[in-house]
Structure formats: structure tokens, C-alpha cells
Design an enzyme around this catalytic site. Structure first.
Site, mmCIF file in Angstrom:
data_model
loop_
_atom_site.group_PDB
_atom_site.id
_atom_site.type_symbol
_atom_site.label_atom_id
_atom_site.label_comp_id
_atom_site.label_asym_id
_atom_site.label_seq_id
_atom_site.Cartn_x
_atom_site.Cartn_y
_atom_site.Cartn_z
ATOM 1 N N GLY A 48 0.877 -1.177 0.000
ATOM 2 C CA GLY A 48 0.000 0.000 0.000
ATOM 3 C C GLY A 48 0.911 1.223 0.000
ATOM 4 N N ASP A 240 -1.481 4.984 -6.268
ATOM 5 C CA ASP A 240 -0.052 4.801 -5.988
ATOM 6 C C ASP A 240 0.786 5.981 -6.468
ATOM 7 O OD1 ASP A 240 -1.111 1.915 -5.863
ATOM 8 O OD2 ASP A 240 0.891 1.898 -4.965
ATOM 9 N N ASN A 250 -2.895 2.946 -10.182
ATOM 10 C CA ASN A 250 -3.388 2.186 -9.027
ATOM 11 C C ASN A 250 -3.428 0.711 -9.411
ATOM 12 O OD1 ASN A 250 -4.418 2.171 -6.276
ATOM 13 N ND2 ASN A 250 -6.368 1.543 -7.153
ATOM 14 N N LYS A 251 -3.788 -0.118 -8.477
ATOM 15 C CA LYS A 251 -3.776 -1.573 -8.656
ATOM 16 C C LYS A 251 -4.363 -2.004 -9.991
ATOM 17 C CE LYS A 251 -2.252 -3.930 -6.556
ATOM 18 N NZ LYS A 251 -0.860 -4.322 -6.903
HETATM 19 O O1 MRU Z 1 0.576 -3.748 -4.631
HETATM 20 P P1 MRU Z 1 -0.055 -3.017 -3.488
HETATM 21 O O2 MRU Z 1 -0.919 -3.885 -2.632
HETATM 22 O O3 MRU Z 1 0.954 -2.235 -2.696
HETATM 23 O O4 MRU Z 1 -1.020 -1.969 -4.200
HETATM 24 C C1 MRU Z 1 -1.800 -1.139 -3.401
HETATM 25 C C2 MRU Z 1 -2.729 -0.277 -4.167
HETATM 26 O O5 MRU Z 1 -2.796 -0.314 -5.377
HETATM 27 C C3 MRU Z 1 -3.523 0.708 -3.364
HETATM 28 O O6 MRU Z 1 -4.763 0.959 -3.969
HETATM 29 C C4 MRU Z 1 -2.749 2.031 -3.259
HETATM 30 O O7 MRU Z 1 -1.441 1.799 -2.829
HETATM 31 C C5 MRU Z 1 -3.405 2.988 -2.340
HETATM 32 S S1 MRU Z 1 -3.315 2.485 -0.668
HETATM 33 C C6 MRU Z 1 -3.953 3.703 0.305
#
Ligand code: MRU
Length: 351
Positions: A48, A240, A250-251
């Protein structure tokens, strides 16, 4: 104290709630060096964007403690610390918060040169602690602004985990949901399972259930069905990295949801702190997308779910163009129809 504590600093060590073990086991990993924290970021024991930024800041404090006693010259101290910073920043390239958290400590160290090592280390520790506490208060402010956009009743679709676990506590997208729910609104959350790491089923579902917020788990490919049958009133996700023009990394799967939301005239919101904006990226095309291992796709907790030898691709993030985003919710205010002008105005705003 926050109900869910993904990151704990005990003055000597950084304790990280191992997010790979959730939802079945709540285990903390104890890190006494920057290398150990870096390894937790690499393996996504902590993940995150804001959470890895906070963890990196404490990693830099641990590195400074290790380096300071063995070096006489200030410049050599800074060089060594910057080396650790570069290693940390490269572990996961998409989330800008990782560089941001690291640089906060580097800039502070630079500004304090000439101080006694003891005083310098104390200031660096306090800087990391401020980053940690600020993250929680920023999330609560995002929650308050975001909750005002949520009607009651409201059925909300979210993707990945942008909750307490993805931050120092409270969360961005889930922070908005928390604030709306605890202000008395009738909220129901649909959580995408979020293949391949399953942040939705393992983390978001766990977090919301723990707080009594109604949540239904769906597979990623069901999102279109729920949107097209009028069962979703809005979509809220985290970010991100956000480019100067409002494009959002984002994801993986976020872009798909934004296109579907546009098609079905459902508002698509992004909740993110100011530290997630990267004005050096003019548009989403210049954001580096992390590619993770094929094994995350071909295996589920080390059990093969695809034929041996099959090739897989595993981009961890995608880019959602600003035009598909109804608003970006920050601690400085809500940016409706984000573009370069309203983003720069909001970022310049002093809270
Ligand atoms: O690969 P991750 O689990 O780190 O990805 C996280 C995300 O894509 C979240 O949506 C993003 O970091 C925002 S968290 C407040």
C-alpha cells in the site's frame, strides 16, 4: 489508538503486521535494519503506497543509526544514507510515497548536519514519527471530505486494499467508507477480490468485517455485472501515483472499473494524500508500472493453478486517465474533474 496497526515503532525496532499471513494469522515481523524493512516491502509483508512510505522513513532511521557511529565526516554520513535511500526507492517503482518517505528523512538529515550524532538521530526519529502520525490525521481528513460525497443508502465498489493496512492507519478509500459509515450512513461495500495478491478478499474484507461495516466479496470479473445491473452507486479506490494532469496509477484492474463506471454513469472517485501526487510526471504515460513475478499468477500460496511452464504476465498497476475520474479526494480538498490547473491549486493550498 487505531484498531488496526499495520506499523508499530517501539523506539528500537519496526514491527510490521505481515499482510501475507492475513486474514488467518495476525503476525508481526520485527525489523532492526533498513535491509529487513526493505525485504518486507519487496515481499509485500507491508504494502500500500502510504504504508511503504512510512515504513521506508523508519528504515532510513534504522540505517542512520547504523551508519552514524562509524563515520567521522558529515558528507560521508549523508552519502551512505543516500545509498540506502536509493536501494529502498527502487524496491517498488510505482508508488511515489516510497521515494517521498525516504526523501523526507534525507532532506532532514541534510538540514541538520553539524549537530551531534545523538541529537541528529533523535531528530530523524521524530521526523519519521511525524510522518506516521500525519498519515493517520491526513487519512481522517480525506475521510471527512469524502464522506460528504457519499449518499445514504450507498452501495460502494472498491478494489485492492486502500485501508488501514495500506497506510499508517484508517486508510484512504476505506477511510472515506469508514467516515461515511460511522457518521450514520447506510453503506454496503462490494470488495473485488483483486487477483493475484488478493488484497480485496484477504485484506479489505478482513478490515471491514472487523469493524462491522457490511461487505460482500465478489470476483474481479463480476464488477461489470454489478455495475450494469444498477447495484453499485459509486466506485472508490486509492492511488499509488498521480500525475500532474490527474492520471492515476493504481492496482491492476482499476482502469477496467473506471471504464465500466463511465459506461454506466456511476461516479468514480480516487482518495489519496497530497504526497501521492508526482508533478514531475506530466501524464500517466511516464509512470513506471511495476511488473511482478509470473509465479503470483500461476500459483496460489505455492500451489500451481496453471499448467507447468506456462508463460504469464503480471503488471501490478494500471493507469486510469483523469477524464474517467469524477473527483480526487485529498486532505486539501476535493478536486472535481481533475486537471492540471485544479490539481496545482489544491496542492498549493495550505491546510
Ligand atoms: O501492490 P499493493 O498492494 O501495494 O497496491 C496497493 C494499491 O494499489 C492501493 O490501492 C494504493 O497503494 C493505495 S493504498 C492507500
Amino acid at each position: 489508538m487505531e484498531k488496526i496497526q499495520p506499523i508499530i515503532w517501539d523506539g528500537e525496532r519496526l514491527l510490521l503486521l505481515d499482510q501475507r499471513a492475513l486474514p488467518l494469522n495476525e503476525i508481526y515481523i520485527s525489523c532492526s535494519s533498513a535491509e529487513e524493512v526493505g525485504e518486507c516491502i519487496r515481499r509485500m509483508a507491508v504494502r500500500g503506497a502510504p504504508a511503504i512510505g512510512v515504513a521506508a522513513a523508519f528504515a532510513m532511521v534504522l540505517a542512520a543509526r547504523q551508519i552514524a557511529p562509524s563515520l567521522e565526516k558529515d558528507e560521508a554520513f549523508l552519502d551512505k544514507l543516500a545509498e540506502t535511500g536509493t536501494i529502498l526507492k527502487n524496491i517498488r517503482p510505482t508508488a511515489v510515497n516510497l521515494s517521498w518517505g525516504t526523501d523526507q528523512i534525507l532532506v532532514k538529515a541534510k538540514s541538520l548536519l553539524g549537530m551531534s550524532p545523538g541529537e541528529l538521530l533523535e531528530h530523524l526519529e521524530n521526523t519519521a514519527l511525524n510522518i506516521y502520525h500525519d498519515d493517520i490525521s491526513v487519512n481522517k481528513q480525506i475521510g471527512e471530505y469524502g464522506a460528504a460525497l457519499i449518499p445514504s443508502p450507498c452501495s460502494i465498489l472498491t478494489h485492492c486494499n486502500a485501508g488501514a493496512l495500506a497506510t499508517a492507519g484508517y486508510g484512504t478509500a476505506l477511510g472515506v467508507i469508514r467516515s461515511a459509515f460511522f457518521s450514520g450512513k447506510d453503506i454496503h461495500v462490494f470488495a473485488d477480490e483483486t487477483r493475484p495478491f488478493l488484497q480485496g478478499s484477504r485484506l479489505t474484507a478482513w478490515e471491514l468485517q472487523k469493524e462491522g461495516i457490511p461487505v460482500t466479496l465478489i470476483v474481479d470479473s463480476a464488477a461489470g455485472y454489478f455495475l450494469s445491473t444498477g447495484q453499485i452507486d459509486c466506485v472508490i479506490v486509492g492511488a499509488d501515483r498521480i500525475a500532474a494532469n490527474g492520471d492515476v496509477a493504481n492496482k491492476i484492474g482499476t482502469y477496467t472499473l473506471a471504464v465500466l463506471a463511465e459506461k454506466h454513469n456511476v461516479p468514480f472517485y480516487v482518495a489519496a494524500p497530497v504526497s501521492t501526487f508526482d508533478l514531475s510526471a506530466a501524464a500517466g504515460g511516464s509512470i513506471v508500472v511495476e511488473n511482478r513475478s509470473e509465479a503470483e499468477v500461476t500459483h496460489l500460496q505455492e500451489v500451481a493453478i496453471a499448467p507447468p511452464g506456462i508463460r504469464a504476465q503480471n503488471p501490478s498497476f494500471d493507469i486510469t486517465p483523469a477524464q474517467l475520474i469524477r473527483a480526487i479526494i485529498t486532505e486539501n480538498g476535493v478536486i472535481v474533474n481533475p486537471n492540471q490547473l485544479n490539481i496545482s491549486r489544491t496542492l498549493a493550498y495550505e491546510r
